[in-house]
Design a protein around this motif. Structure first.
Motif, mmCIF file in Angstrom:
data_model
loop_
_atom_site.group_PDB
_atom_site.id
_atom_site.type_symbol
_atom_site.label_atom_id
_atom_site.label_comp_id
_atom_site.label_asym_id
_atom_site.label_seq_id
_atom_site.Cartn_x
_atom_site.Cartn_y
_atom_site.Cartn_z
ATOM 1 N N GLN A 14 0.828 -1.199 0.000
ATOM 2 C CA GLN A 14 0.000 0.000 0.000
ATOM 3 C C GLN A 14 0.864 1.251 0.000
ATOM 4 N N ASN A 17 2.294 1.837 -3.477
ATOM 5 C CA ASN A 17 1.288 2.414 -4.363
ATOM 6 C C ASN A 17 1.116 3.907 -4.079
ATOM 7 N N GLN A 21 2.205 7.251 -6.683
ATOM 8 C CA GLN A 21 1.212 8.174 -7.222
ATOM 9 C C GLN A 21 1.835 9.544 -7.399
#
Length: 56
Positions: A14, A17, A21
């Protein structure tokens, strides 16, 4: 009592990710001073050119 399982692999995934971004790019504000300065410069140049042409 039941404990919530702590899955470091899921947390790392997580985070990766999140780190991958790109932040939303904000549109750049219009530089009003630059536009006004350019217009004034062109107007001043036109006045000078007209004055020189009339002198000839």
């Amino acid at each position: 009592m039941s404990e919530t399982p702590n899955d470091p692999a899921g947390t790392t995934h997580q985070f990766q990710n999140f780190a991958a971004q790109r932040p939303a790019e904000k549109p750049k504000p219009v530089n009003v001073g630059l536009i006004v300065g350019a217009v004034v410069g062109v107007a001043l140049l036109a006045v000078v050119v007209i004055a020189v042409v009339r002198m000839l």
